[in-house]
Structures are given as C-alpha cells and as structure tokens.
Design a protein around this motif. Structure first.
Motif, PDB file in Angstrom:
ATOM      1  N   GLU A 161       0.821  -1.205   0.000  1.00 31.20           N
ATOM      2  CA  GLU A 161       0.000   0.000   0.000  1.00 31.20           C
ATOM      3  C   GLU A 161       0.856   1.257   0.000  1.00 31.20           C
ATOM      4  O   GLU A 161       0.411   2.319  -0.396  1.00 31.20           O
ATOM      5  N   ARG A 162       2.098   1.122   0.442  1.00 30.10           N
ATOM      6  CA  ARG A 162       2.997   2.286   0.476  1.00 30.10           C
ATOM      7  C   ARG A 162       4.416   1.861   0.121  1.00 30.10           C
ATOM      8  O   ARG A 162       4.751   0.676   0.132  1.00 30.10           O
ATOM      9  N   SER A 163       5.224   2.842  -0.189  1.00 27.60           N
ATOM     10  CA  SER A 163       6.635   2.572  -0.476  1.00 27.60           C
ATOM     11  C   SER A 163       7.391   2.332   0.822  1.00 27.60           C
ATOM     12  O   SER A 163       7.100   2.947   1.854  1.00 27.60           O
ATOM     13  N   GLY A 164       8.343   1.440   0.760  1.00 26.76           N
ATOM     14  CA  GLY A 164       9.168   1.183   1.928  1.00 26.76           C
ATOM     15  C   GLY A 164       9.785  -0.191   1.869  1.00 26.76           C
ATOM     16  O   GLY A 164       9.607  -0.939   0.899  1.00 26.76           O
ATOM     17  N   THR A 165      10.518  -0.526   2.916  1.00 25.47           N
ATOM     18  CA  THR A 165      11.135  -1.841   3.024  1.00 25.47           C
ATOM     19  C   THR A 165      10.343  -2.665   4.023  1.00 25.47           C
ATOM     20  O   THR A 165      10.229  -2.298   5.199  1.00 25.47           O
ATOM     21  N   PHE A 166       9.778  -3.757   3.551  1.00 21.54           N
ATOM     22  CA  PHE A 166       8.968  -4.646   4.370  1.00 21.54           C
ATOM     23  C   PHE A 166       9.393  -6.087   4.103  1.00 21.54           C
ATOM     24  O   PHE A 166       9.628  -6.461   2.957  1.00 21.54           O
ATOM     25  N   PHE A 167       9.525  -6.867   5.165  1.00 22.61           N
ATOM     26  CA  PHE A 167       9.917  -8.271   5.026  1.00 22.61           C
ATOM     27  C   PHE A 167      11.231  -8.395   4.260  1.00 22.61           C
ATOM     28  O   PHE A 167      11.455  -9.344   3.511  1.00 22.61           O
ATOM     29  N   GLY A 168      12.096  -7.405   4.441  1.00 23.68           N
ATOM     30  CA  GLY A 168      13.409  -7.423   3.817  1.00 23.68           C
ATOM     31  C   GLY A 168      13.415  -7.076   2.346  1.00 23.68           C
ATOM     32  O   GLY A 168      14.445  -7.242   1.678  1.00 23.68           O
TER      33      GLY A 168
ATOM     34  N   GLN B   5      12.289  -4.146  -0.789  1.00 20.90           N
ATOM     35  CA  GLN B   5      11.837  -2.814  -1.147  1.00 20.90           C
ATOM     36  C   GLN B   5      10.542  -2.945  -1.948  1.00 20.90           C
ATOM     37  O   GLN B   5      10.498  -3.652  -2.956  1.00 20.90           O
ATOM     38  N   MET B   6       9.481  -2.261  -1.495  1.00 16.41           N
ATOM     39  CA  MET B   6       8.173  -2.410  -2.126  1.00 16.41           C
ATOM     40  C   MET B   6       7.621  -1.066  -2.579  1.00 16.41           C
ATOM     41  O   MET B   6       7.950  -0.015  -2.008  1.00 16.41           O
ATOM     42  N   GLN B   7       6.757  -1.133  -3.619  1.00 14.78           N
ATOM     43  CA  GLN B   7       6.117   0.051  -4.183  1.00 14.78           C
ATOM     44  C   GLN B   7       4.599  -0.115  -4.142  1.00 14.78           C
ATOM     45  O   GLN B   7       4.090  -1.229  -4.283  1.00 14.78           O
ATOM     46  N   PRO B   8       3.836   0.974  -3.976  1.00 15.18           N
ATOM     47  CA  PRO B   8       2.371   0.877  -3.873  1.00 15.18           C
ATOM     48  C   PRO B   8       1.746   0.194  -5.086  1.00 15.18           C
ATOM     49  O   PRO B   8       2.111   0.481  -6.233  1.00 15.18           O
ATOM     50  N   GLY B   9       0.833  -0.731  -4.804  1.00 12.18           N
ATOM     51  CA  GLY B   9       0.112  -1.412  -5.874  1.00 12.18           C
ATOM     52  C   GLY B   9       0.840  -2.590  -6.473  1.00 12.18           C
ATOM     53  O   GLY B   9       0.271  -3.307  -7.314  1.00 12.18           O
ATOM     54  N   ASP B  10       2.090  -2.829  -6.074  1.00 18.30           N
ATOM     55  CA  ASP B  10       2.852  -3.973  -6.585  1.00 18.30           C
ATOM     56  C   ASP B  10       2.716  -5.168  -5.646  1.00 18.30           C
ATOM     57  O   ASP B  10       2.330  -5.034  -4.480  1.00 18.30           O
ATOM     58  N   ILE B  11       3.035  -6.347  -6.165  1.00 19.16           N
ATOM     59  CA  ILE B  11       2.886  -7.586  -5.407  1.00 19.16           C
ATOM     60  C   ILE B  11       4.229  -8.279  -5.255  1.00 19.16           C
ATOM     61  O   ILE B  11       5.088  -8.210  -6.149  1.00 19.16           O
ATOM     62  N   TYR B  12       4.407  -8.943  -4.110  1.00 17.52           N
ATOM     63  CA  TYR B  12       5.677  -9.576  -3.789  1.00 17.52           C
ATOM     64  C   TYR B  12       5.413 -10.897  -3.059  1.00 17.52           C
ATOM     65  O   TYR B  12       4.476 -10.992  -2.255  1.00 17.52           O
TER      66      TYR B  12
END
Length: 448
Positions: free
Chosen positions: A206-213, A215-222
């Motif tokens: 939902e937001r940019s940042g580092t989660f679960f090690g 780097q994530m961007q809003p709307g993307d899936i990991y």
C-alpha cells in the motif's frame, strides 16, 4: 483426497433441513429465529462490527457466489454489505450491492475501513474455473493500492480471471494468483494474501518502503514466503526458500488462515501430512514470541509435534512449539497479543504473555484449551451443539475462521453458524451472555 471438490469451502452441499438448537428455550438465548446465512467461512471484526463471508447454498451442487455480511456487536442486527444474490456484475466499478462475488474464504479490513475479500474460483475434477483475485469495497474515494476508487464501489487490487503464478515485483492487478484465500492487513496498510494453490504468501504493498526485507512500491505484489512446493521446510531461513503447505491437498481446511500482529509479522496456518503449524514471516528483525528473528525469514511459532493426523488433541499447558497441533483453520491475535487458534473442532490460545486470560492462568509460550471437543469424542448427536453452555461443554461442527471483537469476545465461523465465546458477562449481539459461555449470533444449526 478426492479431486471433485470446490474451493475454498471444503464441504459437500446436500439437500438438508434445518434443526432447532438443543438449547431452544434457554432463558439466556435469543428467542427469535436467526436468519439462515448459508456457509460462513471467514470472519473479521473492528469496532462495533463483525464481518463474515458467507457462501450461498443451493439445493444441488456447490455454492456459486458469496455475500459479505455485517453483524452489529451491540444489537446483533445482520445486514448484507457486499455481493448480490442474483447474477450481479463481475467487472470492476460496480456498487457493492450489484457486484458478484464468487466463493470467498478470506476477508480483512484496512485502516481506512475498506473491506477486502478473496474472490476465488471453483475447483472441479482438478480444474479451476472462475476468478482468482482479491477485491476491495472502497469506504471512501481516493487512491488506494495503486488505483483510483469511488466510495461504495468494488475494485480488483490483485489477480484476475486466469489462474497461475506470475507478477512478482510488478503491478498486482497484472499478476496471476491460484485460489487466493486468507487475507490480512498489516499496520502499514499492506495486504497479505494466502495464494493457496501456489503454496505462497504474497503481499500487495500500500505504500513505499522496506517490508519483510524487500523494497516495495504501492500497488505492486511480492512473494514473502513459499517456493511453490507443497510441504514443510525452511524454518530459520529466507521466506522465498521455504516450502509452505498452503493448499488443502490433504488437510480439509476451508482456507489458509492468515493474520498480522501488531509488529507487522504475518502469521499463517499450514498442515502437511497431519502436522499442523502456525508459521510466521518476520516483517523486521527483532525478538518475537520469544525467538530472535530476521526480517523476511520464516519460523514456526506453534505446532509441529507431528503426533496427530486428525489432530485436535493438544495437551493443556503444553509448549506452543512442538505441540501436537492438527489442521489449523483460523487465526486471530487478541488485544493482549495472544494467538487464538482454531482447529476443525476446537479453539486454543497460544499465550504471548504470562497472566490471566479467558478465565485461566496462562504462561507465555504455552497452549491452552478454550472451547470444543476433540475429534475422537465428536458424535452425530453432540457435533455442533451446546449454545448457552460453558465453553468446556460446547462442541462445534467445522470451524473455519476466528476473530476477536472489540469487547474481547471470540467470534467463530462454524459451518452454518457464527458463534461467540463471551469474554465477560454482559449484553452483546442483542442477547445477555455469561462469561465463558458459547452463543449463536447468526445462522441456523444444520446437518450437511
């Protein structure tokens, strides 16, 4: 297991007649008929509301669609908030009451009050038909999960029509999922998805940042856990290398239960060859549940004793890790941080802190029985009975979801009913309840 079954509600629907609860006429119970809610599968709560996904039953064959219903914690009033009992619209951008929702066994609420549901497929003879997506009912207008939304309308935030596995590190709406089930929202607004038949845990940022090690961007899936293999391996290592049994090949579980705790860790239930576990993907590096953990790594925090194939026969007060836990069907984290775990017929508490909870003295890191009876003492007569009686005397049909409401009551999805274990004496859901007793707040008792 036979391959002719539908997902995510793992029951065969037959023509049945409703039976009155054995407790009919009990002075503490509601004396007006409760509405038939079909098959409740997953449940969540916030404030004065409990939300439950309910599959609509047919006279013949599996359910084709679901509704999301709200139960008022104070009055017990039941209303439909999402889904249509008629054909409805499967496309995005339709009002909540006109949207068609397929068999659904995952629900969560985000911080904005949006309702997220897994809109899953039918599985017939090993073939998957229908949608494989996560949808949101927007509570307010604006941008969420990387897309524009209008209040009261329904949108897809991950997956689509086709089944498969793809899309990591890209737009979630372009990704492929394979029967998504359990959902949860972490404190940062990111959505955790049990991508069940891909045997993976994935996150829509939902937001940019580092989660679960990562780097994530809003709307993307990991992908944060799972290598696609149905099995068990990888504790203490990176989530991407772990084998996680999130599909229901031999478990009978209606969904892959998933919840986030206050630290943002993802907890999820698995069962592999009767070995039930609660596993965790650490959001950050630190000590959680008495274990030192590293961001993005996977750990077992309950179960793993490998002692019961039908397995609801935990010993009272056993250590959480290594206990003989059966098929995990529901997970919740209460206000004290304790983990409430349901198996097919029982509810348990894994104590996070030492203290008095649910009328019992609990020690951190140990398991305690809350309600229900083991599988080996269930009978056609006792199964699912016991409204208005203490939790130790109650029994359940098939538990498939659990939540803890704002008053601390434990709310359970029990095959054809929504039931409550009262945390303290008082008036909830429009009826007077006694602490520790079990009550039905929606649905009717049926033999399926």
């Amino acid at each position: 297991m036979a391959s002719s079954r539908w997902v995510p509600v793992a029951v065969v629907i037959a023509a049945v007649s409703a039976c009155s609860p054995a407790a009919a006429g009990h002075p503490r119970l509601r004396q007006v008929p409760l509405a038939d809610v079909g098959l409740p599968c997953s449940v969540t709560s916030r404030g004065d509301s409990v939300y439950v996904t309910t599959a609509l039953t047919r006279r013949v064959g599996p359910p084709e669609r679901s509704l999301v219903r709200r139960i008022d914690v104070r009055t017990g009033r039941l209303t439909s908030v999402l889904g249509s009992t008629s054909a409805g619209h499967t496309a995005d951008g339709w009002p909540a009451g006109e949207a068609s929702l397929g068999p659904s066994c995952g629900i969560a609420l985000d911080q904005a009050g949006d309702i997220l549901v897994s809109d899953s497929a039918l599985n017939e003879h090993g073939q998957i038909f229908g949608y494989n997506r996560v949808r949101v009912l927007a509570a307010a207008g604006g941008v969420g999960y990387g897309r524009s939304m209008t209040a009261g309308y329904v949108y897809t935030i991950a997956g689509g029509l086709h089944s498969g596995y793809s899309g990591d590190d890209g737009r979630a709406v372009d990704a492929l999922l394979r029967v998504p089930s359990g959902l949860a929202v972490d404190p940062y607004g990111n959505v955790a998805v049990a991508d069940s038949y891909n045997n993976r845990i994935r996150v829509v940022a939902e937001r940019s940042g580092t989660f679960f090690g990562q780097q994530m961007q809003p709307g993307d899936i990991y992908t944060v856990a799972g290598n696609g293999i149905y099995g068990y391996s990888g504790d203490g290592g990176p989530g991407s290398r772990a084998a996680v049994a999130t599909s229901e090949v031999d478990t009978g579980a209606p969904e892959t239960p998933i919840v986030t705790d206050r630290s943002g860790n993802i907890l999820f239930g698995t069962a592999f060859r009767g070995d039930g576990r609660v596993r965790l993907v650490a959001e950050s590096t630190g000590t959680f549940y008495g274990l030192p953990m590293r961001a993005g790594y996977v750990y077992t925090i309950a179960g793993g004793g490998s002692r019961y194939s039908l397995g609801d026969e935990l010993g009272e007060g056993e250590l959480s890790v290594g206990s003989g836990l059966g098929v995990v069907t529901g997970l919740a984290v209460d206000g004290a941080g304790n983990i409430v775990v349901t198996t097919l017929y029982q509810a348990w508490v894994a104590a996070e802190h030492t203290g008095q909870y649910y009328g019992q003295t609990m020690t951190a890191g140990h398991f305690y029985h809350l309600a229900g009876r083991p599988a080996n003492v269930q009978t056609a007569v006792t199964n699912g009975m016991g409204d208005g009686v203490p939790e130790s005397q109650a029994s359940f049909d098939t538990l498939s979801g659990v939540s803890v409401d704002s008053d601390g009551n434990v709310v359970l999805a029990d095959l054809t009913r929504v039931r409550v274990i009262a945390a303290r004496s008082g008036t909830y859901y429009g009826m007077h309840m006694i602490r520790g007793d079990v009550y039905t707040i929606a649905g009717v008792f049926k033999r399926l």
